[in-house]
Design a protein around this motif. Structure first.
Motif, short mmCIF file in Angstrom:
data_model
loop_
_atom_site.label_atom_id
_atom_site.label_comp_id
_atom_site.label_asym_id
_atom_site.label_seq_id
_atom_site.Cartn_x
_atom_site.Cartn_y
_atom_site.Cartn_z
N ASP A 94 0.84 -1.20 0.00
CA ASP A 94 0.00 0.00 0.00
C ASP A 94 0.87 1.25 0.00
OD1 ASP A 94 -2.30 -1.51 0.11
OD2 ASP A 94 -2.61 -1.23 2.26
N ARG B 254 2.31 1.74 -3.44
CA ARG B 254 1.29 2.23 -4.38
C ARG B 254 0.97 3.70 -4.13
NH1 ARG B 254 -0.60 -3.18 -4.01
NH2 ARG B 254 -1.89 -2.73 -2.18
N TRP B 255 0.92 4.09 -2.85
CA TRP B 255 0.67 5.51 -2.55
C TRP B 255 1.78 6.37 -3.12
CZ3 TRP B 255 3.53 9.10 0.21
CH2 TRP B 255 2.88 10.32 0.47
N ARG C 206 3.73 5.62 -5.63
CA ARG C 206 3.66 5.60 -7.10
C ARG C 206 2.53 6.50 -7.59
NH1 ARG C 206 4.40 7.02 -10.95
NH2 ARG C 206 4.43 6.07 -13.02
N ASP C 207 1.37 6.46 -6.95
CA ASP C 207 0.24 7.29 -7.35
C ASP C 207 0.58 8.77 -7.25
OD1 ASP C 207 -1.23 5.04 -7.87
OD2 ASP C 207 -2.41 5.13 -6.02
N ASP D 261 7.57 3.62 -12.18
CA ASP D 261 7.13 2.22 -12.24
C ASP D 261 8.26 1.25 -11.93
OD1 ASP D 261 4.49 2.81 -12.84
OD2 ASP D 261 4.80 2.76 -15.00
N ALA E 56 9.03 1.33 -8.20
CA ALA E 56 7.95 0.69 -7.45
C ALA E 56 8.02 -0.83 -7.58
CB ALA E 56 6.60 1.19 -7.94
#
Length: 213
Positions: A38, A41-42, A44-45, A51, A54
């Motif tokens: 998580d 992903r946070w 990366r967002d 990418d 990550a």
């Protein structure tokens, strides 16, 4: 990560990171950071890692789950320490020495892996995006957060940090960038709009009650 949309309306990266749980006071309704993936992903967002970085972090975490759990706990401890630190500033009280030390240690760790490079007419931190074999490289997602928090703490504007009201709001922290410092809510699309709708409902209910009387 929670499927609910996570708004990034804090006005500073470190405040957006603090606001990954709601509400900020009382029982938690929404938590966006439940696992190390998580956290990745946070990051990366928010374009804090690309990418490739990550994917490397996720592979490293899968290969070293115990180290990933430690890194995730460190990330959450940083988040909570930053919340207490900046919430104290909002309340016009002195932050606890322990919370200042959390930031100092995090910033020292982050800058050990960063480089200062020319950026947008000035200089900024460039972070090593590779997920190597060193355990603390699993901390890569929050390095920019630590730099953001140190920048906000040392350069401000501290007097523009506010907190969404706890009575009907999420208690998230945000920078009020309005000219007359009139912003009250984290967002009018969320807490502000819900509170306004509640007030209108209460007013209509009161009007109907008076009519019946």
């Amino acid at each position: 990560m929670n499927d609910a949309t996570l708004a990034r309306n804090g006005g500073a990266l470190c405040l957006d990171y603090i606001n990954t749980v709601a509400p900020r006071t009382g029982p938690v309704d929404l938590e966006w950071l439940n696992t190390y993936p998580d956290l990745v992903r946070w990051a990366r967002d928010g374009d804090l890692v690309d990418d490739a970085a990550a994917s490397g972090l996720l592979r490293a975490a899968a290969a070293r789950p115990a180290a990933a759990r430690v890194a995730f706990r460190t990330a959450i401890d940083l988040r909570e320490g930053l919340y207490r630190l900046f919430a104290a500033i909002v309340d016009n009280t002195a932050p606890a020495d322990a919370d200042l030390e959390v930031l100092r240690h995090a910033f020292a760790t982050a800058t050990r892996h960063g480089r200062l490079l020319p950026h947008a007419g000035g200089f900024g931190w460039n972070w090593d995006a590779a997920a190597g074999t060193e355990p603390d490289l699993l901390d890569r997602p929050w390095w920019p957060v630590a730099a953001s928090a140190m920048e906000l703490l040392t350069h401000g504007p501290l007097d523009r940090i506010k907190q969404c009201p706890t009575d009907g709001g999420c208690s998230w922290l945000f920078l009020d960038a309005t000219r007359n410092r009139s912003r009250r809510w984290c967002s009018m699309d969320d807490c502000g709009g819900h509170n306004k709708a509640r007030r209108q409902t209460d007013q209509r209910r009161e009007a109907r009650r008076r009519t019946r009387v």
